[in-house]
Design a protein around this motif. Structure first.
Motif, mmCIF file in Angstrom:
data_model
loop_
_atom_site.group_PDB
_atom_site.id
_atom_site.type_symbol
_atom_site.label_atom_id
_atom_site.label_comp_id
_atom_site.label_asym_id
_atom_site.label_seq_id
_atom_site.Cartn_x
_atom_site.Cartn_y
_atom_site.Cartn_z
ATOM 1 N N THR A 92 0.826 -1.207 0.000
ATOM 2 C CA THR A 92 0.000 0.000 0.000
ATOM 3 C C THR A 92 0.858 1.253 0.000
ATOM 4 N N SER A 140 -7.702 -6.811 -9.527
ATOM 5 C CA SER A 140 -6.926 -6.015 -10.483
ATOM 6 C C SER A 140 -5.447 -6.398 -10.459
ATOM 7 N N GLU A 191 -9.191 -4.647 -5.554
ATOM 8 C CA GLU A 191 -7.777 -4.339 -5.773
ATOM 9 C C GLU A 191 -6.971 -5.622 -5.995
ATOM 10 N N CYS A 204 -1.206 -2.228 -4.057
ATOM 11 C CA CYS A 204 -2.442 -2.965 -3.779
ATOM 12 C C CYS A 204 -2.682 -3.020 -2.283
#
Length: 260
Positions: free
Chosen positions: A40, A74, A71, A64
């Protein structure tokens, strides 16, 4: 450092921008793997990427939050688009501070956040990484738990519960994913000094007392490399008969009897 060959393999390390995660990522890259770091903290992620590339290692960074389902979806889509494969998933991301306060004082949102990152995150990564892992000839998942799954200090119940849950998730996934030839194991680190493995503005030189060291039968504090060496082995073909297990790496601290 390399104890196995990861040439042409793709390794995803969550929480890979700092600390134990970065140590693990560097080890896999030194063993020939293409390492995908996710975190993050984008600042830390870019610094980590530069650190690895400066050593002529192959890596990429994808931000992510592993507790957020979309997330993670993705993330796995990007891994597939850019690499077309995933051979090793290292679930290392977690909220590291174990202290959350007395039960009657804490906010349940704090408890929920710890479990969301430390336990829900690995499950989401396993779930959405599964299609890619199934394509690998020798797929492996490694969960980074903690000795706090087995012992506690006061006011660490959220962290301990999350890591205890991750231990159980490890053996459950190992059995469930056995038909897919996916081995799932865990490493439970003890006291690991990560000062030199933080992003630059948070980096510090460790200062350990004699008492700190003597708490460990081996006579020293652990380092990320100690975890990384075991990770390389457990995710390699050399550990092909090992699944559903956890390896405690704590310098012997949890087996030493202490009398108050």
């Amino acid at each position: 450092m390399a104890t196995a060959d990861y040439t042409k393999k793709v390794v995803l390390v969550t929480g890979g921008a700092q600390g134990i995660g970065l140590g693990i990522a560097q080890a896999f890259a030194q063993a020939g793997g293409h390492v995908v770091l996710t975190d993050t903290d984008e600042e830390a992620g870019q610094e980590a990427l530069q650190r690895l590339q400066a050593r002529q290692l192959t890596a990429s960074f994808m931000p992510c939050d592993v507790s957020v389902e979309q997330e993670v979806v993705s993330l796995m889509q990007k891994v597939e688009e850019e690499h077309g494969q995933l051979d090793v998933l290292v679930n290392n991301a977690g909220i590291a501070d174990p202290f959350i306060g007395n039960p009657d004082e804490m906010q349940m949102s704090e408890f929920d956040r710890v479990l969301a990152v430390n336990l829900r995150g690995p499950m989401l990564c396993a779930k959405y990484g599964l299609p890619l892992l199934r394509k690998s000839a020798h797929p492996a998942i490694l969960n980074i738990t903690s000795t706090r799954a087995f012992m506690s200090e006061p006011d660490t119940f959220a962290y301990s519960a999350s890591k205890g849950g991750l231990e159980a998730l490890t053996h459950s996934l190992a059995v469930s994913l056995a038909p897919d030839r996916i081995r799932v194991n865990a490493i439970a680190p003890g006291w690991i000094e990560t000062g030199p493995w933080q992003k630059e503005k948070n980096r510090y030189e460790p200062q350990h007392t004699r008492q700190d060291k003597e708490q460990h039968p081996v006579g020293r504090i652990g380092e990320p490399q100690d975890i990384a060496e075991a990770a390389l082995f457990l995710c390699s073909d050399k550990a092909g008969f090992i699944t559903g297990q956890h390896l405690v790496i704590d310098g012997g601290m949890t087996i030493k009897m202490i009398y108050a």
